[in-house]
Motif scaffolding. Structure first.
Motif: not given
Length: 510
Positions: A204-214
Motif C-alpha cells: 500500500g497505500p491505495l491512493f497516489a496522494e498517500s503513496v507520495s507521503g509514505a
C-alpha cells in the motif's frame, strides 16, 4: 515460453514447511507485535502467546490434503479452509464484479478503523525497530484507508491480505495494518509508524496522494513499497505501482485490434488528470503495437458542449454534406443506375469514411453510456470502428448498451477472480470489491519472498520472470512500474467474453 520459470505466488507451499505432509497448525499474526509477547504456557498458541499484546490476531490452521510440493492457485482458492477467519456481512460491496474505479488515478476513492478490535488494543506503537523480536520476524506493514469514507474498501483489502497469509505465510511473518485515512499526511504518518515498528516491506497505500507521503519516509529508510495505486506518476525506484494501470490495458486491447486488421487509431478522452495521463502514453502505446495514432480529442465530462465536441470529432457535418451532395448528383443524373444508388442511400446519415478504424474510449459508467450513445448518433458505427476501453468497462450495467456491442477491453482472466471472490464471500460473508485481489497478490508476494529467500529487497521484488497471482502474471520493474498479462474481453449480447486469453509468460506480452 518461460512458464516454468515464473514464480507462482500462491502455491509455492513447500514440503519443507510441512514435514511428512502432516496437517500443520500455525499462527498467522496480524497487527503490531509487542516487545515481550507472553510465552505459550498451556498449548493455546493463539491467544495466550499473542492476543492480549497485539492489535489484532488471527489464528489459522492449514491442512494439506496430499504430499504435493506445490498446489495451483485454483486448488488453493477452491479449498474449504476450516480455520479461516470468518466475519458476518455488514455492508455488501457495491457491484463487486465491476472493474477498479478509475478515480484511483486522481485519488477519489476507498477501509475499517479499529472499532472491531478488543478493547484496549490498537494503541500506537512508538519504537520497536530494535526490539529482539524484530530480528527474527518478517514484519510487513499494510497501509490502507482504515477510517473515513473509504474504510469499507480498506477493510476488504485487509481481509484479502489475511487470506494470502493464511495460504502462504510462514510462522514468523507478521502483518501490521496501519491507517492512512487516504491522505498525504496519513501516508507519511503510517510509514513512520511502520518503519518504527520494524517493517521490512510496505504494502500500500491505495491512493497516489498517500503513496507520495509514505514513499518519502520509506525511501529514506530503504524499505520497499508495493502500492495499490494505478497512477504511474508516483512510481519510482523502490516504490512500485502495482494497480491495474489503464495504459497497459489499452496497449493489450490495441494490440489485439491490430490482429483484426485495425491499425488507424484515434482517442476520445475526458479532460481531467485521468485523460491527460492516458494521452501522454498513447503515442508510445500505439506505436508499440504497430498502429498509427491520428486525432486525439478531449471532452469535459457532463459539459453542455459534449454533444458538439463529439459531433466535431466524428466529422459529422462534413460527412452529412457529402451525402446530400451525392444525392443531388444522383437525382440530377436521373438514370436507372442513379435511382438504384439513391435507393441504397436511404436510411444512410453520412457519406465518407472516417480517418480511423479503432477508437480508444477510456470512459466508464454513465459517462461512457453518454459518450457511446452520442458517437452512434453522429454515425460512428461500432460495427465498423473497433471501440477500445479499459478494465473499467467490466461493468454488467454496460453490457446491454447497443453502441458498445463488439467493443473490447483488457482485464485479468476472470476465472481466477471468480475462485477468489467465492472464497472471500465464504470466509467473510460478503463479496469483495474488485481491487481487493491486489492486496491478496501483494501480501502473497511478500510472504513468499520472506519465507523462501528471507529477502524482501528491491532485487527480489524485481524478478524478471515475474509472479503469478489471482490477477494472472505480473512483474515489477526497476523503475517502479508493474507489467501484467491481461486477457482481452469483448462485449457480446450475453455479456463480456474472453476473445484472447491472458498470456502465461511475459515473452508473450511485451
Amino acid at each position: 515460453m518461460k512458464v516454468a520459470s515464473v514464480v507462482h505466488l500462491v502455491y509455492l507451499i513447500r514440503r519443507a514447511h510441512y514435514p511428512a505432509c502432516e496437517t500443520s497448525y500455525r499462527e498467522v499474526r496480524v497487527g503490531f507485535p509487542k516487545r515481550h509477547p507472553l510465552q505459550n504456557q498451556d498449548g493455546n498458541s493463539a491467544w495466550c502467546r499473542v492476543a492480549r499484546r497485539t492489535a489484532s490476531v488471527v489464528v489459522l490452521s492449514l491442512g494439506l490434503a496430499a504430499c504435493n510440493a506445490t498446489t495451483s492457485i485454483t486448488d488453493l482458492l477452491g479449498m474449504q479452509r476450516d480455520g479461516a477467519p470468518v466475519e458476518t456481512a455488514n455492508n455488501p460491496a457495491n457491484d463487486p464484479t465491476r472493474a477498479p474505479d478509475q478515480g484511483l488515478i486522481t485519488d477519489a476513492n476507498p477501509w475499517p478503523g479499529d472499532a472491531a478490535l478488543p478493547e484496549g488494543e490498537g494503541q500506537e506503537i512508538l519504537t520497536l525497530y530494535n526490539d529482539e523480536a524484530a530480528l527474527n520476524e518478517k514484519r510487513v506493514a499494510l497501509l490502507l484507508p482504515l477510517s473515513g469514507p473509504n474504510e469499507e474498501l480498506g477493510r476488504a483489502m485487509r481481509h484479502a491480505a489475511e487470506l494470502a497469509m493464511f495460504d502462504v505465510a510462514g510462522d514468523d511473518f507478521v502483518l501490521m495494518p496501519i491507517d492512512t485515512a487516504g491522505t498525504y499526511q496519513g501516508g507519511q504518518a503510517a510509514a513512520h509508524q511502520a518503519i518504527n515498528a520494524g517493517a521490512k516491506m510496505i504494502l500500500g497505500p491505495l491512493f497516489a496522494e498517500s503513496v507520495s507521503g509514505a514513499s518519502e519516509i520509506a525511501k529514506a529508510a530503504g524499505v520497499p513499497v508495493i502500492a495499490f495505486s494505478n497512477n504511474q506518476r508516483v512510481a519510482e525506484s523502490g516504490v512500485w505501482v502495482n494497480g491495474f494501470v489503464p495504459e497497459d490495458q489499452i496497449a493489450r486491447a490495441a494490440g489485439y485490434a491490430t490482429t483484426q486488421g485495425k491499425y488507424r487509431f484515434a482517442a476520445l478522452l475526458p479532460q481531467n488528470d485521468y485523460g491527460r495521463q492516458i494521452a501522454g502514453a498513447l503515442q508510445g502505446v500505439v506505436s508499440r503495437v504497430g498502429g498509427s495514432l491520428g486525432r486525439v480529442a478531449f471532452y469535459a465530462p457532463g459539459s453542455e458542449n459534449l454533444e458538439q465536441t463529439i459531433r466535431d470529432f466524428a466529422n459529422y457535418d462534413a460527412r452529412r454534406a457529402n451525402l446530400r451532395a451525392r444525392k443531388r448528383e444522383l437525382q440530377a443524373d436521373g438514370s436507372a443506375a442513379s435511382q438504384r444508388a439513391l435507393k441504397r442511400l436511404e436510411g444512410v446519415d453520412t457519406l465518407g469514411e472516417l480517418d480511423f478504424d479503432a477508437l480508444i474510449l477510456p470512459a466508464t459508467g454513465g459517462e461512457l453510456r453518454q459518450v457511446s450513445a452520442l458517437l452512434a448518433y453522429f454515425d460512428v458505427d461500432g460495427a465498423q470502428v473497433q471501440f477500445i476501453g479499459t478494465f473499467g468497462w467490466n461493468d454488467p450495467g454496460l453490457f446491454s448498451e447497443p453502441a458498445l456491442k463488439g467493443g473490447i477491453f483488457a482485464a485479468p482472466d476472470p476465472e481466477n477472480w471468480k475462485l477468489f471472490s467465492d472464497r472471500f464471500q465464504r470466509t467473510f460473508g460478503e463479496q469483495p470489491p474488485r481491487i481487493s485481489s491486489l492486496a491478496y497478490d501483494s501480501a502473497a508476494l511478500a510472504a513468499v519472498l520472506s519465507r523462501d529467500s528471507g529477502q524482501m529487497t528491491n532485487e527480489a521484488v524485481t524478478n524478471p520472470n515475474g509472479f503469478v497471482g489471482v490477477d494472472g502474471i505480473f512483474r515489477l520493474t526497476a523503475q517502479g512500474r508493474s507489467e501484467r498479462g491481461y486477457a482481452v474481453m469483448q462485449i457480446q449480447p450475453d455479456g463480456a467474453k474472453v476473445v484472447a486469453p491472458a498470456p502465461a509468460a511475459f515473452d508473450q506480452v511485451f
